[in-house]
Design a protein around this motif. Structure first.
Motif, PDB file in Angstrom:
ATOM      1  N   ASP A   1       0.822  -1.214   0.000  1.00 16.11           N
ATOM      2  CA  ASP A   1       0.000   0.000   0.000  1.00 16.11           C
ATOM      3  C   ASP A   1       0.854   1.261   0.000  1.00 16.11           C
ATOM      4  OD1 ASP A   1      -2.273  -1.529  -0.012  1.00 16.11           O
ATOM      5  OD2 ASP A   1      -2.604  -1.427   2.152  1.00 16.11           O
ATOM      6  N   GLU A   2       2.079   1.172   0.529  1.00 12.60           N
ATOM      7  CA  GLU A   2       2.977   2.331   0.532  1.00 12.60           C
ATOM      8  C   GLU A   2       3.429   2.701  -0.880  1.00 12.60           C
ATOM      9  OE1 GLU A   2       6.293   1.778   3.095  1.00 12.60           O
ATOM     10  OE2 GLU A   2       5.086   1.280   4.856  1.00 12.60           O
ATOM     11  N   LEU A   3       3.295   1.760  -1.816  1.00  9.30           N
ATOM     12  CA  LEU A   3       3.791   1.986  -3.177  1.00  9.30           C
ATOM     13  C   LEU A   3       2.713   2.472  -4.136  1.00  9.30           C
ATOM     14  CD1 LEU A   3       6.043  -1.186  -3.565  1.00  9.30           C
ATOM     15  CD2 LEU A   3       6.709   1.094  -2.816  1.00  9.30           C
ATOM     16  N   TRP A   4       1.481   2.568  -3.662  1.00 10.50           N
ATOM     17  CA  TRP A   4       0.410   3.039  -4.546  1.00 10.50           C
ATOM     18  C   TRP A   4       0.299   4.548  -4.467  1.00 10.50           C
ATOM     19  CZ3 TRP A   4      -0.308  -0.516  -7.732  1.00 10.50           C
ATOM     20  CH2 TRP A   4      -0.588  -1.832  -7.397  1.00 10.50           C
ATOM     21  N   THR A   5       0.019   5.168  -5.595  1.00 11.42           N
ATOM     22  CA  THR A   5      -0.333   6.575  -5.598  1.00 11.42           C
ATOM     23  C   THR A   5      -1.789   6.664  -6.041  1.00 11.42           C
ATOM     24  OG1 THR A   5       0.068   8.703  -6.653  1.00 11.42           O
ATOM     25  CG2 THR A   5       0.665   6.768  -7.927  1.00 11.42           C
ATOM     26  N   GLU A   6      -2.637   7.097  -5.129  1.00 13.17           N
ATOM     27  CA  GLU A   6      -4.064   7.165  -5.429  1.00 13.17           C
ATOM     28  C   GLU A   6      -4.344   8.343  -6.346  1.00 13.17           C
ATOM     29  OE1 GLU A   6      -4.999   3.748  -3.420  1.00 13.17           O
ATOM     30  OE2 GLU A   6      -6.258   4.990  -4.730  1.00 13.17           O
ATOM     31  N   LYS A   7      -4.964   8.067  -7.457  1.00 11.23           N
ATOM     32  CA  LYS A   7      -5.301   9.104  -8.428  1.00 11.23           C
ATOM     33  C   LYS A   7      -6.805   9.328  -8.409  1.00 11.23           C
ATOM     34  CE  LYS A   7      -4.724  10.400 -13.280  1.00 11.23           C
ATOM     35  NZ  LYS A   7      -4.228   9.979 -14.607  1.00 11.23           N
ATOM     36  N   ALA A   8      -7.214  10.589  -8.225  1.00 12.45           N
ATOM     37  CA  ALA A   8      -8.639  10.906  -8.157  1.00 12.45           C
ATOM     38  C   ALA A   8      -9.304  10.600  -9.504  1.00 12.45           C
ATOM     39  CB  ALA A   8      -8.833  12.369  -7.801  1.00 12.45           C
ATOM     40  N   GLU A   9     -10.512  10.077  -9.424  1.00  7.93           N
ATOM     41  CA  GLU A   9     -11.261   9.790 -10.640  1.00  7.93           C
ATOM     42  C   GLU A   9     -11.616  11.097 -11.346  1.00  7.93           C
ATOM     43  OE1 GLU A   9     -11.987   6.989 -12.066  1.00  7.93           O
ATOM     44  OE2 GLU A   9     -10.956   5.802 -10.537  1.00  7.93           O
ATOM     45  N   PRO A  10     -11.350  11.218 -12.640  1.00  9.32           N
ATOM     46  CA  PRO A  10     -11.665  12.474 -13.341  1.00  9.32           C
ATOM     47  C   PRO A  10     -13.164  12.685 -13.452  1.00  9.32           C
ATOM     48  CG  PRO A  10     -10.974  10.768 -14.897  1.00  9.32           C
ATOM     49  CD  PRO A  10     -10.762  10.208 -13.513  1.00  9.32           C
ATOM     50  N   ASN A  11     -13.567  13.929 -13.348  1.00  9.82           N
ATOM     51  CA  ASN A  11     -14.969  14.293 -13.491  1.00  9.82           C
ATOM     52  C   ASN A  11     -15.263  14.476 -14.978  1.00  9.82           C
ATOM     53  OD1 ASN A  11     -17.520  15.319 -13.434  1.00  9.82           O
ATOM     54  ND2 ASN A  11     -17.067  17.083 -12.124  1.00  9.82           N
ATOM     55  N   PRO A  12     -16.123  13.637 -15.562  1.00 14.24           N
ATOM     56  CA  PRO A  12     -16.374  13.734 -17.013  1.00 14.24           C
ATOM     57  C   PRO A  12     -17.004  15.058 -17.413  1.00 14.24           C
ATOM     58  CG  PRO A  12     -17.943  12.243 -15.963  1.00 14.24           C
ATOM     59  CD  PRO A  12     -16.919  12.570 -14.921  1.00 14.24           C
ATOM     60  N   LEU A  13     -17.632  15.792 -16.467  1.00  8.61           N
ATOM     61  CA  LEU A  13     -18.293  17.065 -16.791  1.00  8.61           C
ATOM     62  C   LEU A  13     -17.372  18.261 -16.599  1.00  8.61           C
ATOM     63  CD1 LEU A  13     -21.772  16.461 -15.093  1.00  8.61           C
ATOM     64  CD2 LEU A  13     -21.170  16.192 -17.496  1.00  8.61           C
ATOM     65  N   GLU A  14     -16.181  18.019 -16.025  1.00  8.44           N
ATOM     66  CA  GLU A  14     -15.323  19.148 -15.667  1.00  8.44           C
ATOM     67  C   GLU A  14     -14.895  19.951 -16.890  1.00  8.44           C
ATOM     68  OE1 GLU A  14     -11.222  20.066 -13.158  1.00  8.44           O
ATOM     69  OE2 GLU A  14     -11.961  18.014 -13.393  1.00  8.44           O
ATOM     70  N   SER A  15     -14.428  19.268 -17.937  1.00  4.06           N
ATOM     71  CA  SER A  15     -13.973  19.995 -19.126  1.00  4.06           C
ATOM     72  C   SER A  15     -15.139  20.702 -19.803  1.00  4.06           C
ATOM     73  CB  SER A  15     -13.300  19.036 -20.101  1.00  4.06           C
ATOM     74  OG  SER A  15     -14.196  18.005 -20.480  1.00  4.06           O
ATOM     75  N   PHE A  16     -16.324  20.057 -19.816  1.00  5.07           N
ATOM     76  CA  PHE A  16     -17.498  20.679 -20.441  1.00  5.07           C
ATOM     77  C   PHE A  16     -17.903  21.943 -19.687  1.00  5.07           C
ATOM     78  CE2 PHE A  16     -22.127  21.169 -20.388  1.00  5.07           C
ATOM     79  CZ  PHE A  16     -22.364  21.389 -21.739  1.00  5.07           C
ATOM     80  N   ILE A  17     -17.873  21.866 -18.355  1.00  2.00           N
ATOM     81  CA  ILE A  17     -18.264  23.023 -17.549  1.00  2.00           C
ATOM     82  C   ILE A  17     -17.286  24.173 -17.762  1.00  2.00           C
ATOM     83  CG2 ILE A  17     -18.502  23.852 -15.179  1.00  2.00           C
ATOM     84  CD1 ILE A  17     -19.552  21.101 -14.439  1.00  2.00           C
ATOM     85  N   ASN A  18     -15.995  23.850 -17.797  1.00  2.00           N
ATOM     86  CA  ASN A  18     -14.996  24.907 -17.964  1.00  2.00           C
ATOM     87  C   ASN A  18     -15.126  25.610 -19.314  1.00  2.00           C
ATOM     88  OD1 ASN A  18     -13.901  24.352 -15.455  1.00  2.00           O
ATOM     89  ND2 ASN A  18     -12.348  22.943 -16.270  1.00  2.00           N
ATOM     90  N   LYS A  19     -15.534  24.831 -20.327  1.00  2.00           N
ATOM     91  CA  LYS A  19     -15.668  25.422 -21.654  1.00  2.00           C
ATOM     92  C   LYS A  19     -16.997  26.159 -21.817  1.00  2.00           C
ATOM     93  CE  LYS A  19     -12.795  21.997 -24.029  1.00  2.00           C
ATOM     94  NZ  LYS A  19     -12.785  20.912 -25.039  1.00  2.00           N
ATOM     95  N   SER A  20     -18.048  25.713 -21.157  1.00  2.00           N
ATOM     96  CA  SER A  20     -19.394  26.206 -21.431  1.00  2.00           C
ATOM     97  C   SER A  20     -19.870  27.283 -20.461  1.00  2.00           C
ATOM     98  CB  SER A  20     -20.391  25.040 -21.400  1.00  2.00           C
ATOM     99  OG  SER A  20     -19.999  24.037 -22.290  1.00  2.00           O
ATOM    100  N   TYR A  21     -19.257  27.367 -19.297  1.00  2.00           N
ATOM    101  CA  TYR A  21     -19.784  28.273 -18.282  1.00  2.00           C
ATOM    102  C   TYR A  21     -18.753  29.326 -17.922  1.00  2.00           C
ATOM    103  CZ  TYR A  21     -21.494  30.058 -13.843  1.00  2.00           C
ATOM    104  OH  TYR A  21     -21.912  30.888 -12.832  1.00  2.00           O
ATOM    105  N   GLN A  22     -19.165  30.575 -17.959  1.00  2.00           N
ATOM    106  CA  GLN A  22     -18.358  31.681 -17.472  1.00  2.00           C
ATOM    107  C   GLN A  22     -19.209  32.491 -16.509  1.00  2.00           C
ATOM    108  OE1 GLN A  22     -16.969  33.879 -20.814  1.00  2.00           O
ATOM    109  NE2 GLN A  22     -15.625  32.246 -21.567  1.00  2.00           N
ATOM    110  N   ARG A  23     -18.620  32.842 -15.379  1.00  2.00           N
ATOM    111  CA  ARG A  23     -19.368  33.609 -14.377  1.00  2.00           C
ATOM    112  C   ARG A  23     -19.626  35.021 -14.895  1.00  2.00           C
ATOM    113  NH1 ARG A  23     -20.266  33.068  -9.044  1.00  2.00           N
ATOM    114  NH2 ARG A  23     -18.920  31.229  -8.962  1.00  2.00           N
ATOM    115  N   CYS A  24     -20.852  35.449 -14.761  1.00  2.00           N
ATOM    116  CA  CYS A  24     -21.208  36.804 -15.171  1.00  2.00           C
ATOM    117  C   CYS A  24     -20.501  37.805 -14.255  1.00  2.00           C
ATOM    118  CB  CYS A  24     -22.726  36.995 -15.097  1.00  2.00           C
ATOM    119  SG  CYS A  24     -23.252  38.639 -15.661  1.00  2.00           S
ATOM    120  N   PRO A  25     -20.001  38.930 -14.794  1.00  2.00           N
ATOM    121  CA  PRO A  25     -19.281  39.898 -13.965  1.00  2.00           C
ATOM    122  C   PRO A  25     -20.102  40.452 -12.807  1.00  2.00           C
ATOM    123  CG  PRO A  25     -18.909  40.336 -16.284  1.00  2.00           C
ATOM    124  CD  PRO A  25     -19.971  39.290 -16.214  1.00  2.00           C
ATOM    125  N   CYS A  26     -21.428  40.435 -12.932  1.00  2.00           N
ATOM    126  CA  CYS A  26     -22.231  40.999 -11.848  1.00  2.00           C
ATOM    127  C   CYS A  26     -22.463  39.996 -10.719  1.00  2.00           C
ATOM    128  CB  CYS A  26     -23.580  41.501 -12.382  1.00  2.00           C
ATOM    129  SG  CYS A  26     -24.714  40.171 -12.854  1.00  2.00           S
TER     130      CYS A  26
END
Length: 295
Positions: free
Chosen positions: A244-269
């Motif tokens: 167990d000392e030799l494993w590096t746990e990698k977080a599961e990628p969020n399949p929606l993360e890239s879509f959200i970053n590309k599609s959503y921008q916070r309104c300045p207000c």
């Protein structure tokens, strides 16, 4: 019959008898030419703990035809290209081997060694011969010190999850006591014991190294007996902890993360701080949302 010298040395480097029996059984399994479970054994621990000495002892027992120490660069990322001629010629030395080990590798290409031990065909070109394919049948041993654990951690993916084993040699020497012969070692051990100092293991002087290497026939005979009886001790719980000392746990990628970053921008207000009071009022319905489009 058990050999007293061999048993004494192994008890020195692996004091836990259950770990010692499991370790011997794991190495004995590699004697089968058609073994169905090639594996990776990570042997790590303090300097002078006996990691490489055991590898050299097994190498002498098996001989050059069935054991080899490889260049650590051979398992590094630079040799991932199967079409390169240099790696092909170097991999040829792995053919027919039962025991392969690399000392202090800087970095390991996990996908490469996963394929080696997973039954993949390995391209190789022997001297004055055409390129060909072969399948591995060896136990790959990686020996390294504790400071190399983090750079060599493995991702918990693929077949390597089933094939990776670990053995920690924790009884390395605490003092760089240079003893040139057995008499000096006994004298220093006796002095340290009288002072209540943990001796650990002394560095390998030539005389001690030769005595251990002379036990290769007894070591081979014991591996053969274990293999014939199929006497495979179960893996102790402490060994699972070392792995167990030799494993590096990698977080599961969020399949929606890239879509959200590309599609959503916070309104300045809108407030940039999610914990801001204005934002909390907006969530509670005390403030009307903006009428702008959020793209």
């Amino acid at each position: 019959a058990k050999n007293a010298q061999l048993e004494a040395y192994e008890a020195e480097i692996l004091p836990d008898s259950s770990v010692r029996d499991w370790h011997n059984g794991r190495r004995a399994r590699s004697l089968n030419m058609d073994q169905g479970d090639p594996c990776i054994l990570a042997s790590y621990g303090r300097p002078g703990g006996g990691k490489n000495t055991i590898c050299r002892l097994m190498h002498k027992a098996l001989g050059d035809d069935y054991s080899v120490m490889i260049d650590k660069q051979l398992i590094g990322p630079s040799n991932k290209n199967d079409s390169a001629e240099a790696p092909k010629s170097q991999r040829a030395k792995l053919k027919h081997k039962l025991h392969v080990w690399a000392d202090e590798p800087d970095k390991v290409d996990q996908s490469l060694i996963d394929g080696w031990t997973g039954g993949d065909d390995i391209p190789a070109r022997e001297m004055r011969k055409n390129s060909g394919l072969f399948r591995t049948q060896f136990m790959l041993v990686l020996t390294f010190n504790p400071d190399r654990v983090d750079p060599l951690k493995f991702q918990k993916v693929g077949g390597i999850v089933r094939r990776l084993y670990a053995c920690k040699f924790e009884n390395g020497y605490e003092y760089a006591a240079m003893c040139s012969n057995e008499q000096q070692e006994k004298k220093l051990k006796r002095e340290w014991e009288e002072e209540g100092i943990n001796c650990g293991i002394f560095p390998m002087y030539d005389e001690k190294q030769k005595k251990i290497m002379s036990l290769a026939p007894q070591y081979m005979a014991r591996m053969i007996r274990m293999h014939q009886k199929r006497d495979w001790p179960e893996e102790p719980l402490v060994v699972s902890g070392w792995r167990d000392e030799l494993w590096t746990e990698k977080a599961e990628p969020n399949p929606l993360e890239s879509f959200i970053n590309k599609s959503y921008q916070r309104c300045p207000c809108q407030p940039s701080d999610p914990d801001a009071a204005d934002n909390l009022n907006l969530i509670d319905g005390n403030k009307k949302p903006c009428a702008h489009y959020i793209k």
